[in-house]
Design an enzyme around this catalytic site. Structure first.
Site, PDB file in Angstrom:
ATOM      1  N   TYR A  54      -1.274  -1.046  11.046  1.00  0.00           N
ATOM      2  CA  TYR A  54      -1.636  -1.636   9.747  1.00  0.00           C
ATOM      3  C   TYR A  54      -0.526  -1.362   8.737  1.00  0.00           C
ATOM      4  CZ  TYR A  54      -3.387  -1.172   4.991  1.00  0.00           C
ATOM      5  OH  TYR A  54      -3.502  -1.218   3.628  1.00  0.00           O
ATOM      6  N   LYS A  90       2.357  -3.876   6.557  1.00  0.00           N
ATOM      7  CA  LYS A  90       2.690  -3.862   5.114  1.00  0.00           C
ATOM      8  C   LYS A  90       4.204  -3.697   4.933  1.00  0.00           C
ATOM      9  CE  LYS A  90      -1.435  -4.161   3.254  1.00  0.00           C
ATOM     10  NZ  LYS A  90      -1.843  -5.411   2.599  1.00  0.00           N
ATOM     11  N   SER A 136       0.837  -1.203   0.000  1.00  0.00           N
ATOM     12  CA  SER A 136       0.000   0.000   0.000  1.00  0.00           C
ATOM     13  C   SER A 136       0.870   1.251   0.000  1.00  0.00           C
ATOM     14  CB  SER A 136      -0.859  -0.023   1.265  1.00  0.00           C
ATOM     15  OG  SER A 136      -1.377   1.247   1.540  1.00  0.00           O
TER      16      SER A 136
END
Ligand code: UD1
Length: 375
Positions: A179, A183, A155
């Protein structure tokens, strides 16, 4: 004439995505897609099927619906027979093992993971446990079965608060929430895995802001609970589920004061995955990273206006303070993907909003709106 051109195109794609069997038959390449029932996953699975790939989906349906799989099957027509589905969690190593024993995969696309930023701040261990152990188990089982080609769904969040735009792949990376950190860590794991053994080929795709839906309005985004992201929220205001959109900040240093992002049509994103799979077949990739964005910045208000235009609905606005953690301007440099993947986003925000509205108006309550049958 047009159906003939489409059929010829599909046949050529089938040939390029097939391998010759020992008897000289062309057999399609087979891809495992984790999280393939979700928003980006389901669109990607459809594009893979139409490109001639056999596709096996594993999804725990935590934030997705099996209806998306049924609909993808239907949209894919005769290619729908090349799709199979397993409801399972990546933490279930035995199930994963069985899937790899029963099918020989040419590559894996890994979408499965938790993705709500706010929840990740409240429940970091859940995110680290789920996202990291899922990726590690998957990589271990892949290695054990000699499948060493992976596309990982990363992302733009890994750019943190970028100092300048457009964001280039070689920018400094940082995580601003758990989060995002998952990644970033999985990206690092993939780099280490590739360094450990030359056979591994991994492509990390950094998505910017995926929006829109399949033009049929048959599959789209169906978030559970209150949507965190802009367009799912706008969509719910348009169908009367919520009274107004809260605009987080109108004092940014941008043309209209609202924050700027790079919105990308989910169909373009899906095509980016097919391009990445083709790239993996080139011998010298190792671990590579590509931005998937449109390369254009759009403000919150510009996006809302485009949606109002597409839907004919007025979106009432409430202007509020900035959302903690938000960056001012984020958009992608798309040069590397254009050059090396031969991929470029085709759709603009008008088409994104048109397709988002088509999906929203046909499915005001997402996949819960109507019954689907397996026939
Ligand atoms: C967010 C996540 C990012 C994640 C991405 C997935 C944060 C801080 N970042 O990015 O980690 O990878 O989603 O697509 O959550 N907005 C409003 N009102 C709303 C919702 C959003 O004004 O109700 C604004 C936001 O302030 C932002 C823009 O719309 O300026 C886009 O927001 P969003 O869709 O949440 O995406 P990102 O913040 O870019």
């Amino acid at each position: 004439m047009l159906p003939l051109i489409i059929l010829t195109h599909r046949f050529l794609l089938f040939l390029s995505n097939s391998i010759s069997s020992e008897h000289g038959f062309m057999i399609p390449k087979t891809v495992l897609v984790t999280g393939g029932a979700g928003y980006i996953g389901s669109h990607t699975v459809l594009h893979l099927l139409l490109a001639g790939f056999k596709t096996v989906v594993i999804d725990n349906l935590h934030n997705s619906s099996q209806t998306s799989i049924l609909r993808v099957k239907k949209l894919a027509g005769e290619f729908g027979n090349n799709l199979s589905f397993h409801k399972a969690d990546l933490s279930d190593r035995d199930v994963l093992e069985q899937i790899f024993v029963s099918t020989k995969f040419d590559a894996v696309i890994h979408f499965a993971g938790l993705k709500a930023v706010g929840e990740s701040v409240r429940r970091p261990l859940l995110y680290y446990n789920n996202n990291l152990s899922g990726a590690i188990t998957l990589l271990e089982v892949m290695a054990a079965h000699g499948c060493k080609k992976l596309v990982f769904s990363s992302s733009a969040t890994v750019y943190g608060w970028p100092k300048e735009a457009p964001c280039k792949e070689e920018f400094h990376l940082s995580a601003v929430n758990p989060y995002g950190r998952t990644k970033l860590i999985i990206e690092e794991i993939c780099r280490d895995v590739c360094s450990s053994e030359q056979e591994w080929k991994i492509i990390l795709l950094r998505y910017f802001n995926p929006v829109g839906a399949h033009p049929s309005g048959y599959i789209g985004e169906d978030p559970q609970g209150v949507p965190n992201n802009l367009m799912p929220f706008v969509q719910q205001v348009a169908v009367g589920k919520r009274p107004a959109l809260t605009v987080f900040g109108n004092d940014y240093n941008t043309t209209d004061g609202t924050a700027v992002r790079d919105y990308i049509h989910v169909a373009d994103l899906a095509d980016g995955h097919v391009a990445a799979l083709l790239k993996l077949d080139e011998s010298n990739t190792g671990c590579e990273v590509y931005n998937l964005g449109s390369g254009k910045g759009t403000s919150v208000l510009e996006m809302v206006r485009a949606f109002e235009q597409a839907s004919g609905k007025k979106i009432p606005l409430v202007i509020a303070g900035r959302r903690p953690g938000d960056a001012e301007i984020v958009y992608a440099s798309t040069e590397k993907a254009e050059r090396e993947l031969k991929w470029k986003a085709k759709y603009g925000i008008d088409e994104m909003c048109r397709d988002q509205w088509n999906w929203a108006s046909k499915n005001p309550y997402g996949y819960g709106s109507q019954e689907d049958s397996t026939d």
